[in-house]
Design an enzyme around this catalytic site. Structure first.
Site, PDB file in Angstrom:
ATOM      1  N   CYS A  99      55.175  29.285  36.545  1.00  0.00           N
ATOM      2  CA  CYS A  99      56.563  30.091  36.162  1.00  0.00           C
ATOM      3  C   CYS A  99      55.853  30.211  34.962  1.00  0.00           C
ATOM      4  CB  CYS A  99      57.719  29.662  36.573  1.00  0.00           C
ATOM      5  SG  CYS A  99      58.511  28.578  35.490  1.00  0.00           S
ATOM      6  N   CYS A 102      56.679  28.289  32.049  1.00  0.00           N
ATOM      7  CA  CYS A 102      55.697  27.468  31.892  1.00  0.00           C
ATOM      8  C   CYS A 102      54.649  27.557  30.585  1.00  0.00           C
ATOM      9  CB  CYS A 102      55.145  27.168  32.869  1.00  0.00           C
ATOM     10  SG  CYS A 102      55.765  26.382  34.654  1.00  0.00           S
ATOM     11  N   ASP A 501      17.168  53.152  30.369  1.00  0.00           N
ATOM     12  CA  ASP A 501      16.653  52.484  30.301  1.00  0.00           C
ATOM     13  C   ASP A 501      14.667  53.177  30.569  1.00  0.00           C
ATOM     14  OD1 ASP A 501      14.787  50.463  29.312  1.00  0.00           O
ATOM     15  OD2 ASP A 501      15.207  49.413  31.756  1.00  0.00           O
ATOM     16  N   ASP A 690      18.321  48.507  34.701  1.00  0.00           N
ATOM     17  CA  ASP A 690      17.735  47.609  36.000  1.00  0.00           C
ATOM     18  C   ASP A 690      17.315  46.803  35.610  1.00  0.00           C
ATOM     19  OD1 ASP A 690      15.230  48.725  34.544  1.00  0.00           O
ATOM     20  OD2 ASP A 690      14.045  47.588  36.026  1.00  0.00           O
ATOM     21  N   ASP A 694      19.345  45.190  30.489  1.00  0.00           N
ATOM     22  CA  ASP A 694      20.513  46.110  30.400  1.00  0.00           C
ATOM     23  C   ASP A 694      21.734  45.274  30.815  1.00  0.00           C
ATOM     24  OD1 ASP A 694      18.048  47.955  29.517  1.00  0.00           O
ATOM     25  OD2 ASP A 694      17.836  47.992  31.869  1.00  0.00           O
TER      26      ASP A 694
END
Length: 796
Positions: A99, A102, A501, A690, A694
């Site tokens: 909860c 905690c 790219d 691709d 990237d």
């Protein structure tokens, strides 16, 4: 003894069995516990000055009783620590959180420990982010301290994340399946009830049908709709109304009124409550799947670096967990293996496939004294490396962190309905209350007030966005375009700058023969070249053999081929050579003067020391790239080319395709920084790539896109995936996004306009619940029909 049996444990709140009673006297007060574990945890909390933990209203009495004595492995935990400018950081999964109390306890207890700079717990994932000063605090002791409270920490991993997301998806799928099955049954009962309302029905049958409708609706609302009910509760508690509150209000009010109507002999509207939950669950399930796929992509990225390495001990290789490697360790990497860490070659030479980090399709020759990066692949030579950085600090690990950081920095896209809900809900509730008191003397006052809530049920509002998203994404999928979700549609509709790219995105990604310069006969040269290169997996070799097959030249592989990494091939029996001009000269072959273009790759060949000629290859632009970019320019988009290739190749392609700006020789970090810079200037950027390299730039962009055939991580990371290798799909994709957003705005306008008319009619007593429900259904049908117009978008 009877009094003791009625006592509860001060710490966990559970009843105390008489035989287990533990008493602690403190400052003249007597405290009772159910076990010594609870007493120990209570003493720790008291000693830390956090005794007000027990007075919090949101405390759920789950046992925090176990005092763990687990020994934490310091060397193992060190592998998960990241050193930053602000201190050491580690992420931990914490078991035992039940909860908000905690979380309150863990955060405050950890923050007061010496050396701890910050502690933050995510309630949804139970992930503790801990930042500490390693000079003042030891991670082993910090974990042990936390375990003393009854919470068990363990290092955060992708396996834990995957397990959590799979659990969420299974849960949603089960709730959705239950809702669909029961709603189908409910529709049969509802049709019979509506028919009976207009045509007449005997009271016993009418009551039976209503009772059956109530029975099948109850689990739909309270089991299938529980995520909405929980979200609505938190929104009310935090005073921040959201879409969950709208959905919960609509379903609960329709359900509650229907129960009231069932016992008072009136018309029921159980179908309204069930359909709201079912349709919205479909959208939630789609979003869950998208998040799961994104996580899988990041997981694959991190798995590029192998988990096992061969560490050299006294000259002998021994297998070891890659995470345990330390700087200056020596490791052995054999052909075909990926490098587990960043390292320096101290012995051997080989060609290395660096496509994972640079996007370059051609292997790169690496030799003694040069560095290699984790995640790249050793192709043909045995190498001895000196470790330069731990696995957690390797290139591939840093890319993984960059992807995660880019995802968390992305601004959340708020749905228009969520933004208006904060006003809509209080307004409807106020009108309903006012209506009740206005008609207070009338016996139908409650009916009129409930009619306001029924007619204002946000069904159309709730369907306005998900139905348009589902139709748009379904139409796009028919043409080979996959959207990750509604947020991607909204973001894609407002883009102004498109970044690309080069290799594999704007180009084919496969070198092709563009010229054959033979001393004598072209066919003879190509035949010799294809026979020499047929056994190699080098991209240039594959391009040559493909050209030979295209020209219907039978390729017979040669035997006894010697490969010279980074230079070329030698057929010893045939005395046939192929490779760079410098390589042939080193072998004593006289070559005419050459002026190799930096934008192409040239392979020279000789036989018996006589020069045969050269074959020129180039990675050509996609055939449709010029048309696609011209179409995007005509719609007002700016374009940018970001590549890790040489400037000559990049400039030539940019000029041919009339791209506005270009940048060359970029690392993944530089690509990401450029995307971030453009966004900071106010641009909304689409990144299309691709390669694995990237991934950070894809994550940093406003919207990311990949084409089929890309690396797994690029495809999984992309928010838009073109499943057909055709760039002409990109302009069409952006058109779909813009049209979808226009439809969504129309749907929302209709939904709110409907409420502006229907609510006053209901409040004035001019509208009965049955007609209110019918009006609400018509508003939903209007939204659905408008959304279906997206099916008519012309193909690209």
């Amino acid at each position: 003894m009877a009094e003791s049996e009625r006592q509860s444990c001060v710490h966990c709140g559970l009843p105390i069995p008489p035989a287990d009673l533990v008493i602690e006297n403190n400052e003249g007060h007597e405290f009772l516990f159910c076990c010594h574990g609870c007493r120990g945890a209570w003493l720790i909390i008291q000693g830390a000055g956090l005794d007000n933990f027990y007075s919090r209203n949101d405390l759920k009495h789950e046992p925090l009783t176990e005092i763990h004595t687990t020994q934490f492995d310091s060397a193992y935990l060190q592998n998960f620590i990241i050193e930053t400018a602000t201190g050491s950081e580690i992420s931990l999964i914490v078991d035992g959180i039940h909860c908000a109390s905690c979380i309150w306890l863990i955060e405050r207890y950890m923050q007061q420990l010496p050396g701890v700079l910050a502690a933050r717990v995510n309630f949804a994932t139970h992930r503790l982010s801990l930042r500490f000063d390693s000079k003042l605090a030891d991670i082993t002791q910090l974990c042990w301290k936390l375990s003393q409270l009854g919470y068990m920490p363990r290092p955060y991993s992708q396996d834990e994340l995957r397990s959590s997301m799979e659990s969420e998806r299974r849960n949603l799928l089960l709730r959705f399946g239950t809702a669909v099955f029961l709603s189908m049954q409910l529709m049969g009962f509802s049709i019979a009830l509506y028919a009976g309302y207009f045509s007449g029905i005997d009271p016993q049958t009418h009551l039976l049908l209503q009772t059956l409708a109530a029975l099948v609706t109850t689990p739909v609302v309270f089991y299938s709709g529980f995520p909405f009910l929980r979200g609505a509760w938190f929104s009310v508690r935090n005073l921040s109304p959201n879409m969950d509150l709208l959905i919960a209000m609509g379903s609960l009010m329709a359900y509650s009124y229907s129960l009231f109507a069932l016992f008072t002999g009136r018309e029921v509207y159980f179908d309204t409550a069930a359909m709201i939950v079912t349709l919205i669950l479909a959208g939630r399930l789609f979003e869950s799947s998208a998040r799961h796929r994104a996580s899988a992509g990041l997981d694959r990225l991190l798995q590029l670096a192998p988990p096992i390495a061969r560490r050299l001990v006294n000259g002998q290789p021994q297998q070891i967990d890659s995470r345990l490697l330390e700087p200056d360790d020596l490791i052995l990497v054999v052909p075909g293996d990926r490098f587990p860490v960043d390292g320096l070659i101290i012995s051997g030479s080989s060609e290395v496939d660096e496509a994972a980090v640079s996007g370059e399709s051609l292997p790169v020759f690496r030799q003694e004294g040069e560095s290699v990066r984790a995640g790249t692949q050793n192709l043909n030579g045995t190498l001895t490396l000196k470790v330069e950085a731990k696995a957690a600090d390797s290139f591939i690990a840093r890319i993984g962190r960059m992807v995660e950081q880019a995802q968390t920095r992305k601004a959340p896209i708020q749905n228009l309905a969520d933004r208006i809900a904060g006003v809509f809900i209080p307004t409807v509730l106020s009108i309903s209350v006012i209506t009740f008191f206005y008609w207070g003397a009338d016996q139908n006052a409650l009916l009129h007030a409930i009619t306001v809530l029924v007619v204002a049920c946000p069904c159309a509002l709730g369907l306005a966005t998900p139905t348009a998203v589902m139709v748009a994404t379904g139409r796009a999928a028919e043409e080979g375009v996959l959207f990750r979700g509604g947020d991607t549609l909204e973001a894609a509709a407002h883009l102004n700058l498109l970044a690309f790219d080069k290799t594999g995105t704007l180009t084919e990604g496969r070198p092709q023969v563009i010229d054959i310069l033979a001393v004598n006969d072209q066919r003879e040269l190509l035949d010799c070249a294809a026979r020499l290169e047929s056994g190699s997996r080098h991209p240039l070799a594959q391009g040559i053999t493909s050209e030979a097959r295209r020209r219907q030249i039978s390729v017979t592989p040669l035997r006894n081929i010697q490969q010279v990494p980074g230079k070329g091939l030698i057929a010893i029996d045939e005395k046939l050579l192929g490779g760079s001009a410098d390589f042939l000269r080193e072998q004593g072959v006289f070559l005419p003067e050459t002026d190799d273009d930096s934008t192409t790759s040239v392979v020279h060949f000789s036989r018996n020391s006589h020069y045969l000629g050269a074959i020129t290859l180039q990675d050509l632009a996609r055939s449709e790239a010029d048309e696609a970019l011209a179409l995007l320019r005509s719609r007002g988009y700016s374009s940018l080319l970001l590549s890790g290739d040489q400037a000559g190749c990049v400039e030539r392609l940019s000029d041919n395709l009339k791209i506005d700006h270009w940048l060359a020789q970029l690392t993944p970090e530089l690509k990401t920084q450029e995307i971030e810079r453009l966004k900071n200037e106010g641009n909304r950027v689409l990144m299309t790539g691709d390669g694995i390299n990237d991934a950070p730039a894809l994550a940093a962009a406003t919207v990311s896109c990949s084409i089929v055939g890309s690396s797994d991580i690029a495809m999984e990371q992309a928010q838009i995936l073109l499943t057909r290798p055709n760039l002409l799909l990109l302009p069409w994709t952006l058109q779909v996004a813009q049209t979808a957003m226009s439809i969504i705005r129309q749907n929302l306008f209709w939904a709110f306009s409907y409420n502006l008319v229907a609510i006053p009619l209901a409040a004035s007593g001019k509208l009965l619940p049955v007609y209110g429900a019918a009006a609400m259904a018509l508003s939903s049908i209007g939204v659905l029909l408008n959304s279906l117009r997206l099916k008519r978008i012309a193909p690209p």
